[in-house]
Design a protein around this motif. Structure first.
Motif, PDB file in Angstrom:
ATOM      1  N   UNK A  17       0.874  -1.084  -0.032  1.00  0.00           N
ATOM      2  CA  UNK A  17       0.086  -0.009  -0.048  1.00  0.00           C
ATOM      3  C   UNK A  17       0.760   1.480   0.086  1.00  0.00           C
ATOM      4  N   UNK A  18       1.974   1.435   0.826  1.00  0.00           N
ATOM      5  CA  UNK A  18       2.999   2.274   1.010  1.00  0.00           C
ATOM      6  C   UNK A  18       3.652   2.693  -0.318  1.00  0.00           C
ATOM      7  N   UNK A  19       4.024   1.539  -0.895  1.00  0.00           N
ATOM      8  CA  UNK A  19       4.782   1.665  -2.042  1.00  0.00           C
ATOM      9  C   UNK A  19       3.810   2.211  -3.265  1.00  0.00           C
ATOM     10  N   UNK A  20       2.672   1.572  -3.441  1.00  0.00           N
ATOM     11  CA  UNK A  20       1.697   2.090  -4.244  1.00  0.00           C
ATOM     12  C   UNK A  20       1.356   3.835  -4.217  1.00  0.00           C
ATOM     13  N   UNK A  21       1.274   3.990  -2.762  1.00  0.00           N
ATOM     14  CA  UNK A  21       0.884   5.488  -2.719  1.00  0.00           C
ATOM     15  C   UNK A  21       2.274   6.333  -3.005  1.00  0.00           C
ATOM     16  N   UNK A  22       3.399   5.875  -2.905  1.00  0.00           N
ATOM     17  CA  UNK A  22       4.517   6.784  -3.118  1.00  0.00           C
ATOM     18  C   UNK A  22       4.609   6.862  -4.607  1.00  0.00           C
ATOM     19  N   UNK A  23       4.341   5.764  -5.149  1.00  0.00           N
ATOM     20  CA  UNK A  23       4.262   6.011  -6.865  1.00  0.00           C
ATOM     21  C   UNK A  23       3.267   6.948  -7.325  1.00  0.00           C
ATOM     22  N   UNK A  24       2.125   6.886  -6.711  1.00  0.00           N
ATOM     23  CA  UNK A  24       1.296   7.889  -7.036  1.00  0.00           C
ATOM     24  C   UNK A  24       1.736   9.301  -6.808  1.00  0.00           C
ATOM     25  N   UNK A  25       2.312   9.492  -5.463  1.00  0.00           N
ATOM     26  CA  UNK A  25       2.693  10.690  -5.201  1.00  0.00           C
ATOM     27  C   UNK A  25       3.558  11.250  -6.012  1.00  0.00           C
ATOM     28  N   UNK A  26       4.580  10.664  -6.240  1.00  0.00           N
ATOM     29  CA  UNK A  26       5.677  11.035  -7.150  1.00  0.00           C
ATOM     30  C   UNK A  26       5.098  11.446  -8.735  1.00  0.00           C
ATOM     31  N   UNK A  27       4.083  10.548  -9.127  1.00  0.00           N
ATOM     32  CA  UNK A  27       3.652  10.945 -10.554  1.00  0.00           C
ATOM     33  C   UNK A  27       2.467  12.078 -10.632  1.00  0.00           C
ATOM     34  N   UNK A  28       2.197  12.514  -9.217  1.00  0.00           N
ATOM     35  CA  UNK A  28       0.700  13.449  -9.278  1.00  0.00           C
ATOM     36  C   UNK A  28       1.434  14.852  -9.552  1.00  0.00           C
ATOM     37  N   UNK A  29       0.112  15.400 -10.185  1.00  0.00           N
ATOM     38  CA  UNK A  29       0.205  16.804 -10.871  1.00  0.00           C
ATOM     39  C   UNK A  29      -0.102  17.785 -10.088  1.00  0.00           C
ATOM     40  N   UNK A  30      -0.447  17.264  -8.739  1.00  0.00           N
ATOM     41  CA  UNK A  30      -1.053  18.195  -7.657  1.00  0.00           C
ATOM     42  C   UNK A  30      -0.153  19.311  -7.461  1.00  0.00           C
ATOM     43  N   UNK A  31      -0.540  20.522  -6.823  1.00  0.00           N
ATOM     44  CA  UNK A  31       0.273  21.391  -6.771  1.00  0.00           C
ATOM     45  C   UNK A  31       1.373  21.241  -6.008  1.00  0.00           C
ATOM     46  N   UNK A  32       2.796  21.723  -6.372  1.00  0.00           N
ATOM     47  CA  UNK A  32       4.079  21.335  -6.149  1.00  0.00           C
ATOM     48  C   UNK A  32       4.453  22.182  -4.912  1.00  0.00           C
ATOM     49  N   UNK A  33       5.279  21.826  -3.808  1.00  0.00           N
ATOM     50  CA  UNK A  33       6.025  22.638  -2.834  1.00  0.00           C
ATOM     51  C   UNK A  33       6.869  23.611  -3.717  1.00  0.00           C
ATOM     52  N   UNK A  34       6.277  25.089  -3.355  1.00  0.00           N
ATOM     53  CA  UNK A  34       7.053  26.069  -3.684  1.00  0.00           C
ATOM     54  C   UNK A  34       8.395  25.867  -4.274  1.00  0.00           C
ATOM     55  N   UNK A  35       8.785  26.238  -5.244  1.00  0.00           N
ATOM     56  CA  UNK A  35      10.258  25.988  -5.549  1.00  0.00           C
ATOM     57  C   UNK A  35      10.392  27.200  -6.602  1.00  0.00           C
ATOM     58  N   UNK A  36      11.397  28.096  -6.064  1.00  0.00           N
ATOM     59  CA  UNK A  36      11.771  29.202  -7.184  1.00  0.00           C
ATOM     60  C   UNK A  36      13.087  28.814  -7.734  1.00  0.00           C
ATOM     61  N   UNK A  37      13.452  29.721  -8.887  1.00  0.00           N
ATOM     62  CA  UNK A  37      14.747  29.468  -9.494  1.00  0.00           C
ATOM     63  C   UNK A  37      15.960  29.792  -8.548  1.00  0.00           C
ATOM     64  N   UNK A  38      16.937  29.214  -8.698  1.00  0.00           N
ATOM     65  CA  UNK A  38      18.374  29.704  -7.897  1.00  0.00           C
ATOM     66  C   UNK A  38      18.762  30.783  -8.476  1.00  0.00           C
ATOM     67  N   UNK A  39      19.274  31.643  -7.733  1.00  0.00           N
ATOM     68  CA  UNK A  39      19.742  33.032  -8.256  1.00  0.00           C
ATOM     69  C   UNK A  39      21.470  33.066  -7.812  1.00  0.00           C
ATOM     70  N   UNK A  40      22.155  33.815  -8.694  1.00  0.00           N
ATOM     71  CA  UNK A  40      23.476  34.120  -8.201  1.00  0.00           C
ATOM     72  C   UNK A  40      23.761  34.595  -6.738  1.00  0.00           C
ATOM     73  N   UNK A  41      22.914  35.397  -6.362  1.00  0.00           N
ATOM     74  CA  UNK A  41      23.004  35.959  -4.931  1.00  0.00           C
ATOM     75  C   UNK A  41      22.840  34.763  -3.905  1.00  0.00           C
TER      76      UNK A  41
END
Length: 283
Positions: A17-41
């Motif tokens: 069950x956990x293995x199946x849930x993880x596969x679904x989580x990785x493939x999911x298109x649900x809103x992602x954790x906010x990730x902005x572009x890396x900058x020089x600063x």
């Protein structure tokens, strides 16, 4: 140590069950954790804080190469890291640490392999990237969701406070005439035997999703290492479990993995409830 071993008493339906849930989580298109572009600063700030005189991995690159490489080197890494986040894939070289062994001393036998501590030297470039990943995690305040009784590898918490809490709990019980009972668990090679599927499941439930979850998942895929003994390198061997010893993110990952145990202790007046509780790999 790095390969899951079969455990006939483990709950196979739970694992599936956990293995199946993880596969679904990785493939999911649900809103992602906010990730902005890396900058020089941002990267320049990380590079400036890098320590000196640290060991290199098999690529012989050390932090000083990055710190004193100048703006051109930093910009190259900005472009590289943005590509890694875009495609959610790590270079193979980032997944090939160098493992060296140190004898534990104190009169222990040199012929017993258990008397040696394995030290994993990850490429320093990958550790710079992990510092950025960890900063993304910290910026989302995921740590605030962890049980406050968890003191290990937590910023601002010390073993003195744990000792104080134990003494206060003991004294309270003694004053009430109640016999104090304590249970100390020492999970053998705990960090080396973490069930990666269970870890990814818990990271997703904590709120780490989308791009960041897929990148973390990739960091555990097709990982191998080589040992350095008496100046000679071994052939690569696969690592199928552990939080990647030497990783910048490993302490946070392990804390998330064991956090549910503390939550169950808090919720149950009689301690741990029955069910699927496993510190280490299920199979």
């Amino acid at each position: 140590m790095y390969t899951p071993s079969e455990n006939p008493s483990f709950d196979d339906p739970f694992r599936d069950e956990i293995t199946s849930n993880v596969a679904d989580d990785i493939a999911s298109d649900e809103p992602t954790t906010p990730v902005t572009e890396r900058t020089f600063e941002e990267l320049n700030k990380v590079v400036t804080s890098l320590p000196n005189n640290k060991s290199s991995s098999s690529d012989n690159v050390v932090y000083e190469h990055i710190k004193y490489g100048g703006p051109i080197v930093i910009q190259v890494f900005v472009n590289l890291f943005n590509s890694i986040f875009k495609f959610q894939r790590l270079p193979k070289a980032f997944k090939l640490p160098l493992t060296v062994t140190l004898h534990k001393g104190k009169g222990k036998s040199f012929s017993n392999p258990s008397n040696y501590r394995a030290i994993s030297l990850l490429p320093v470039i990958s550790k710079v990237l992990e510092r950025i990943i960890l900063s993304r995690i910290n910026s989302c305040n995921f740590r605030t969701q962890l049980n406050p009784l968890q003191h290990g590898v937590q910023v601002g918490k010390r073993c003195q406070m744990v000792s104080f809490l134990l003494q206060e709990a003991r004294d309270y019980l003694v004053e009430r005439g109640t016999p104090p009972h304590a249970c100390f668990l020492d999970a053998r090679a705990a960090i080396y035997t973490v069930w990666i599927g269970g870890l990814l499941y818990k990271l997703n439930r904590l709120g780490i999703k989308g791009t960041l979850l897929r990148l973390i998942n990739d960091s555990f895929c097709d990982v191998s290492s080589r040992s350095l003994i008496n100046g000679r390198l071994s052939d690569p061997f696969n690592i199928q479990q552990e939080t990647r010893q030497g990783s910048v993110c490993a302490p946070f990952f392990y804390t998330v993995f064991v956090n549910d145990l503390l939550n169950q202790l808090k919720e149950s007046p009689h301690g741990l409830k029955g069910g699927n509780i496993s510190l280490n790999a299920p199979a």
